[in-house]
Every structure is written in structure tokens, then in C-alpha cells.
Scaffold this active site. Structure first.
Site, PDB file in Angstrom:
ATOM      1  N   ASP A  67       0.854  -1.184   0.000  1.00  0.00           N
ATOM      2  CA  ASP A  67       0.000   0.000   0.000  1.00  0.00           C
ATOM      3  C   ASP A  67       0.889   1.232   0.000  1.00  0.00           C
ATOM      4  OD1 ASP A  67      -2.456   1.542   0.273  1.00  0.00           O
ATOM      5  OD2 ASP A  67      -1.870   1.884   2.346  1.00  0.00           O
ATOM      6  N   SER A  68       0.269   2.383  -0.194  1.00  0.00           N
ATOM      7  CA  SER A  68       1.012   3.641  -0.177  1.00  0.00           C
ATOM      8  C   SER A  68       1.446   4.034   1.229  1.00  0.00           C
ATOM      9  CB  SER A  68       0.152   4.767  -0.774  1.00  0.00           C
ATOM     10  OG  SER A  68      -1.030   4.941  -0.016  1.00  0.00           O
ATOM     11  N   TYR A  75      -0.779   8.211  -2.709  1.00  0.00           N
ATOM     12  CA  TYR A  75      -0.767   7.909  -4.138  1.00  0.00           C
ATOM     13  C   TYR A  75      -1.931   8.590  -4.866  1.00  0.00           C
ATOM     14  CZ  TYR A  75       2.695   4.082  -3.856  1.00  0.00           C
ATOM     15  OH  TYR A  75       3.833   3.327  -3.707  1.00  0.00           O
ATOM     16  N   GLY A  76      -2.974   8.902  -4.125  1.00  0.00           N
ATOM     17  CA  GLY A  76      -4.210   9.371  -4.748  1.00  0.00           C
ATOM     18  C   GLY A  76      -4.100  10.662  -5.516  1.00  0.00           C
ATOM     19  N   CYS A 136      -4.277  -1.128  -2.090  1.00  0.00           N
ATOM     20  CA  CYS A 136      -4.401   0.311  -2.348  1.00  0.00           C
ATOM     21  C   CYS A 136      -5.326   0.469  -3.540  1.00  0.00           C
ATOM     22  CB  CYS A 136      -3.022   0.895  -2.654  1.00  0.00           C
ATOM     23  SG  CYS A 136      -3.022   2.602  -3.246  1.00  0.00           S
ATOM     24  N   ASN A 137      -6.385   1.226  -3.369  1.00  0.00           N
ATOM     25  CA  ASN A 137      -7.354   1.394  -4.455  1.00  0.00           C
ATOM     26  C   ASN A 137      -6.756   2.127  -5.643  1.00  0.00           C
ATOM     27  OD1 ASN A 137     -10.455   0.678  -3.635  1.00  0.00           O
ATOM     28  ND2 ASN A 137      -9.210   1.128  -1.832  1.00  0.00           N
ATOM     29  N   THR A 138      -5.943   3.154  -5.385  1.00  0.00           N
ATOM     30  CA  THR A 138      -5.348   3.910  -6.483  1.00  0.00           C
ATOM     31  C   THR A 138      -4.392   3.036  -7.281  1.00  0.00           C
ATOM     32  OG1 THR A 138      -5.506   5.956  -5.201  1.00  0.00           O
ATOM     33  CG2 THR A 138      -4.026   5.962  -7.091  1.00  0.00           C
ATOM     34  N   GLU A 190      -3.326   9.006   8.678  1.00  0.00           N
ATOM     35  CA  GLU A 190      -1.872   8.907   8.850  1.00  0.00           C
ATOM     36  C   GLU A 190      -1.407   9.677  10.090  1.00  0.00           C
ATOM     37  OE1 GLU A 190       0.545   7.395   6.937  1.00  0.00           O
ATOM     38  OE2 GLU A 190      -0.753   6.532   5.394  1.00  0.00           O
ATOM     39  N   CYS A 224     -10.961   3.407  -0.224  1.00  0.00           N
ATOM     40  CA  CYS A 224      -9.545   3.609   0.081  1.00  0.00           C
ATOM     41  C   CYS A 224      -9.273   2.806   1.342  1.00  0.00           C
ATOM     42  CB  CYS A 224      -9.226   5.090   0.306  1.00  0.00           C
ATOM     43  SG  CYS A 224      -7.552   5.410   0.918  1.00  0.00           S
ATOM     44  N   HIS A 248      -7.437   3.233   3.749  1.00  0.00           N
ATOM     45  CA  HIS A 248      -7.346   4.024   4.978  1.00  0.00           C
ATOM     46  C   HIS A 248      -8.722   4.207   5.634  1.00  0.00           C
ATOM     47  CE1 HIS A 248      -3.437   5.148   3.310  1.00  0.00           C
ATOM     48  NE2 HIS A 248      -3.132   5.741   4.437  1.00  0.00           N
TER      49      HIS A 248
END
Length: 269
Positions: free
Chosen positions: A12-13, A44-45, A75-77, A154, A186, A188
């Protein structure tokens, strides 16, 4: 090492992918895991497609040095931009988090109106509307980019008045669109699920793609003859920056004790 005992690679990012790891540990308790969080380059988004693909390829090169038997893009992006590219280059199974969540949303909606909250990159890719309409072209999909959610998670502000206010502003337009199902698009976002659920109310079904992805992973491994049903497990965590901070956050949400997190110069891969 037997192939069935090889670890699953997850990336993931940043810390959001830990929600996927948490579900994998719960749903596939005998699997070994190697996780990489690109904490130096989060989020990343807001980055371009080419940049996200480049980052994802570097991370996959690193994970392959750990002899992983399958990879989960948590990670969705990165799923939106890089999954198809990586599939063409790998000879091991790889899945993302979009399709499992999309299928669940299609099955959950009662009025045919699904909301998607995600990063700017995921929303811009239009991958969720595309996948959802593969299963039911009549469904109306309303998207909303919620970029501040990643920063708030974060920072560890998962239960904070600031997060409540930001969520109210983001979600207002979706509620005005009469959605009855909302995809947390996402990884997160499940970390602020209680806040989101409180604002949208009990009539809106929340879909957590992290859970659905873990279930899809189990099915995939069983189909490929790679599912590990028993044995001692190991979990290894790597990041590109802020190892101590990552460890502290991971310990707060994972159902297992965390081994020390190690730094990786990911640009070298």
C-alpha cells in the site's frame, strides 16, 4: 521453502493497507505475510497514473525478492492504475481491492444507488463505476474524492472533532443523492468507519473492500492450490520511511504482535 508455505505479499502507499492485512490475518490465519508500506511517497491518490505504476513496479520487484506466492495490492489507487499492468508481467496470482468491494456493493444495494468515497486518483480512474456496471448496468454510482481522510488517518486522528467535521462536509452531497450503499474506496477509510457510519446513518450499508478482498484471496489461493491451512506463521513489515511511527500505528490496529519494521530503499528496485 515449499511454495504453499511462501508468504503473501501485500503493499500500500502507507498504513491503510494494514486494514487488508488485518482481515487476511483474521480470514486466513495460517498464511505468512510480507507487507510493504510506501510511507515516504504517500499519498498515491494525488499522483499521476505513470508515477503510481512506476512505484508499484518497484514494490513488486522488492516483494518478489521475498519469494511471495501471491500479491495483494492493498491500495485502491494502485489497483486502479497498476493491476492490469502487473498482471501481464507476473506469473503468480495478483489481486486488487476494487472488484471484491464492487461486487459486494452490487449485491447490497436496495435502491440501485451506490456511493463511492476514495482518493482523487481512484475517483478519476472511474474504475468503481466501470466494474459495478459490469455486474449491473442499471445501477447509479455517485463518487466523491475525500483526499483529507488519508492525511487524518496517517496523523492518527481517527477519533477527532476535525475528522468528524471533514467527514460531514465530504459526505453531505452523497447523502443528498439518496445512496443506500457506500463503498469505503480507500484502504485508509475503514480506520474511520465509525465516524463515517455515524454520519451516513443506519440506512446506508457500508462496504469494506478490505474484508471482501481477504475472502477473495482465500478463494483464489484455494483454486491455485496455494492455500495454507495450518502451520506456524510469520509476519514481516517493511516501509520506505518512518519505521518507528509505522510500528506504533500497526500495533494499535493489528490482532498480532508486530515484529520490528525495517526500512527499504525502494527506489533501488
Amino acid at each position: 521453502m515449499k511454495e504453499i508455505d511462501a508468504p503473501i505479499g501485500v503493499f500500500d502507499s502507507g498504513v491503510g493497507g494494514l486494514t487488508v492485512v488485518r482481515e487476511i490475518i483474521r480470514q486466513l490465519p495460517s498464511e505468512n505475510i510480507v507487507y510493504f508500506g510506501d510511507t515516504a511517497r504517500v499519498p498515491y491518490g494525488t499522483k499521476s497514473r505513470d508515477t503510481v505504476i512506476n512505484y508499484s513496479e518497484q514494490i513488486v520487484h522488492f516483494l518478489m525478492t521475498k519469494e511471495v506466492k501471491a500479491i495483494v495490492i492493498a491500495c485502491n489507487t494502485a489497483t486502479s492504475y497498476a493491476l492490469d499492468v502487473l498482471k501481464d508481467k507476473l506469473d503468480i496470482p495478483i489481486i486488487g481491492v476494487v472488484r471484491p468491494g464492487a461486487i459486494t456493493a452490487v449485491n447490497a444495494t436496495r435502491n440501485g444507488r451506490i456511493g463511492i468515497i476514495a482518493t482523487e486518483g481512484t475517483v478519476g480512474s472511474k474504475i468503481y463505476p466501470r466494474v459495478i456496471r459490469e455486474y449491473n448496468p442499471e445501477i447509479q454510482v455517485v463518487q466523491k474524492a475525500c483526499p483529507l481522510f488519508v492525511s487524518l488517518v496517517e496523523e492518527g486522528w481517527t477519533n477527532d472533532p476535525v475528522t468528524d467535521e471533514v467527514a460531514r462536509r465530504y459526505l453531505r452531497s452523497l447523502l443528498d443523492s439518496n445512496i443506500d450503499t457506500l463503498v469505503l474506496g480507500c484502504t485508509h477509510y475503514p480506520l474511520i468507519r465509525k465516524t463515517i457510519g455515524r454520519i451516513v446513518g443506519e440506512d446506508v450499508t457500508l462496504v469494506n473492500p478490505a474484508y471482501e478482498t481477504a475472502c477473495s484471496l482465500r478463494t483464489l489461493l484455494q483454486q491455485e492450490g496455494l492455500y495454507r491451512e495450518s502451520g506456524k506463521t510469520s509476519y514481516h513489515f517493511f516501509v520506505s520511511d518512518g519505521a518507528e511511527r509505522f510500528s506504533k500505528f500497526a500495533n494499535s490496529i493489528l490482532p498480532v504482535d508486530l515484529v520490528p519494521t525495517r526500512l527499504v530503499p525502494i527506489e533501488n528496485y
